[in-house]
Design an enzyme around this catalytic site. Structure first.
Site, PDB file in Angstrom:
ATOM      1  N   ASP A 117       0.844  -1.195   0.000  1.00  0.00           N
ATOM      2  CA  ASP A 117       0.000   0.000   0.000  1.00  0.00           C
ATOM      3  C   ASP A 117       0.888   1.257   0.000  1.00  0.00           C
ATOM      4  O   ASP A 117       1.923   1.295   0.676  1.00  0.00           O
ATOM      5  CB  ASP A 117      -0.864  -0.039   1.275  1.00  0.00           C
ATOM      6  N   GLU A 152       1.430  -0.541  -4.780  1.00  0.00           N
ATOM      7  CA  GLU A 152       0.482   0.480  -5.221  1.00  0.00           C
ATOM      8  C   GLU A 152       1.354   1.668  -5.643  1.00  0.00           C
ATOM      9  O   GLU A 152       1.672   2.546  -4.848  1.00  0.00           O
ATOM     10  CB  GLU A 152      -0.461   0.880  -4.085  1.00  0.00           C
TER      11      GLU A 152
END
Ligand code: GLC
Length: 538
Positions: A208, A273
């Site tokens: 993330d 990400e």
């Protein structure tokens, strides 16, 4: 069956993103869970995906619906427990599906024991040890935040801790304090976290906010390009600055190099990400000894047109085999909605997925995309995204997060009780059950696409072939040639002629195609509006 560490198992693989809260609820508490995922492994294996990425299921207060993690090495009781997780991994492996989990290293929840200790809530010794796990600064003379950074969710990226008089940094919500990646103890903790999950059989990680992590050592203010206009959305606020010092610091690559070495020992797929919309920025985020891959978000930021599509498909060039190609996620409106809605939006999304399927790199479907789902309708009073509807997207992120419609009937078979995120029921034809028996359904189109992809990767050795992107039909048709395979998608709303190499054999067509199963195909075929075909040439 899955062998434990086959080299780069993701070459030629196809993925599926599960937003756990909304996938399948096994215990009828209105929230999807790990056991729910286990109950749908048959569905996932029929669909033909090789791995699933599951969004965070760790203990969490849920301020950002799981992206605020209170313990990185456990399962929130809402989603199950570690035994359920182990069962899920074992059963998925029996079906040839690997499990990829989400790492959230940029920030923890403020409820995490590290942050609580940093605040002094577990004694002076702990405060001493953990204070530097986060980023604290005194206010400048005259008061106010230590620098001009704004958060991704809007507003200043700093919150005052009244007890100490210091500010702490958070690129997201105030309850998501950023970890201090310049403190080696944080790195050590994280290597333990990676090993914890790898030892449980996880086959990879989606990192993330992979452009975050390390911040400028001096925490310098970013150059401000213009004053923040009153009422500016979060992205407008973000765009008022040149982000030189808060994100994309090259030192983060040192972290990924170490993680890569760990993941390579387990044969695990490390990907991020990587929110950069320029291929050059992606290249910098994905050095050869860093993460194996990264999500390419540009396709989620375009309006439907042949030119924009061409740009985001062909733009990455040689970088493409390090990319994960996704049309949607839990953070963006669903692709059929973005691409005009209705049947046209659905057909366009499928055509794009046909091109993704044969591009170098890894295609990933977002749950429900295989059903052709557009955004669910969430009434204003039912919206739950902390970012809120005042963001760049009117529906916020709730519209793409509504529960999976498994069948007609109460709550579309997702749960026996009202789901955590209330939305309008989906029509029967959008449910998995209704699409199961309809050969022309989106579900069956995606199944056929993934099956033909798997076959062609095997028989034609596609993994080693480069991509050659071209245009035909006055530019309206995007053509991808890869080895002996040619995939063509008509972006136009009119029938368009495309030239095919002599003796082409039709391997796949989207339902709207009028191409038909003649073999060999003529040198010119007419593609129906928004349809796509895949051929094999000799
Ligand atoms: C990522 C997640 C998003 C979350 C944010 C903060 O962008 O995809 O859902 O809100 O990180 O953790």
């Amino acid at each position: 069956m899955i062998s434990s560490s086959s080299e780069q198992w993701w070459a030629g693989a196809a993925g599926y993103q599960i937003y756990i809260r909304s996938f399948a609820d096994s215990n009828d508490d209105g929230v999807g869970d790990l056991e729910g995922i286990r109950s749908k492994l048959g569905y996932l294996s029929d669909l033909g995906v090789d791995f699933v990425w599951i969004t965070p299921f760790y203990p969490t207060p849920g301020d950002d619906w799981g992206y605020d993690v209170a313990d990185y090495c456990d399962v929130d009781p809402l989603f199950g427990d570690l035994d359920t997780f182990d069962r899920l991994v074992a059963e998925a492996h029996d079906r040839g599906i690997r499990i990829v989990t989400d790492l959230v290293p940029n920030h923890s929840s403020s409820s995490h024991r590290w942050f609580q200790a940093a605040l002094g809530n577990s004694g002076a010794a702990d405060r001493e040890r953990y204070r530097d796990y986060y980023i604290w600064r005194d206010p400048p003379p005259g008061g106010g935040p230590p620098n001009n950074w704004v958060g991704y969710f809007g507003g200043p990226a700093w919150t005052l801790d009244p007890d100490s008089g210091q500010y702490y940094l958070h690129l997201f919500l105030p309850s998501q304090p950023d970890l201090n990646w310049r403190n080696p103890a944080v790195g050590d903790e994280w290597e333990g976290i990676l090993r914890f999950w790898l030892d449980r059989g996880v086959s990879g990680f989606r990192v993330d906010v992979a452009g975050g992590l390390v911040k400028d050592a001096l925490l310098r203010s970013n150059p401000q390009l213009q004053p923040i206009p009153p009422g500016a959305s979060r992205w407008e606020q973000w765009d008022c600055f040149e982000h030189l010092h808060d994100v994309f610091q090259p030192e983060s690559q040192e972290v990924f190099r170490r993680w890569r070495a760990i993941c390579d020992r387990y044969g695990a797929f490390l990907h991020g990400e990587t929110y950069h919309l320029d291929p050059r920025g992606m290249d910098a985020l994905l050095p050869p000894d860093g993460m194996h891959g990264g999500y390419w978000f540009a396709p989620m930021h375009i309006e439907w047109s042949a030119d924009t599509l061409w740009e985001v498909l062909s733009g990455p060039g040689d970088l493409a085999d390090r990319l994960l190609w996704a049309a949607g996620s839990h953070d963006m409106p669903r692709a059929p909605t973005r691409f005009g809605g209705g049947e046209a939006g659905r057909e366009r999304t499928l055509a794009m997925n046909v091109l993704f399927a044969f591009a170098p790199g890894v295609p990933v479907l977002y749950q429900g995309e295989e059903l052709g789902l557009g955004d669910g309708h969430v009434a204003p009073e039912s919206k739950l995204d902390p970012v809120g509807p005042d963001s760049d997207v009117a529906a916020g992120r709730d519209g793409c997060r509504t529960p999976m419609p498994w069948m007609p009937g109460p709550f579309n078979g997702f749960s026996a009780v009202e789901p955590w995120l209330l939305s309008e029921p989906r029509p029967t034809e959008h449910t998995a059950a209704a699409q199961e028996d309809d050969e022309a359904s989106y579900l069956n189109s995606h199944r056929r696409l993934l099956a033909v992809r798997r076959r062609l990767f095997e028989t034609e050795g596609l993994a080693g072939e480069a991509a050659d992107w071209g245009r035909d039909g006055d530019g309206a048709v995007i053509v991808l040639r890869r080895g002996s395979v040619v995939a063509s998608a008509n972006t136009a709303d009119t029938e368009t002629t495309v030239q095919l190499p002599a003796g082409s054999e039709l391997m796949y067509e989207t339902p709207a195609s009028t191409c038909g199963a003649s073999a060999p195909l003529p040198a010119q075929v007419r593609l129906a509006p928004r349809s796509a075909i895949v051929c094999r040439t000799n």
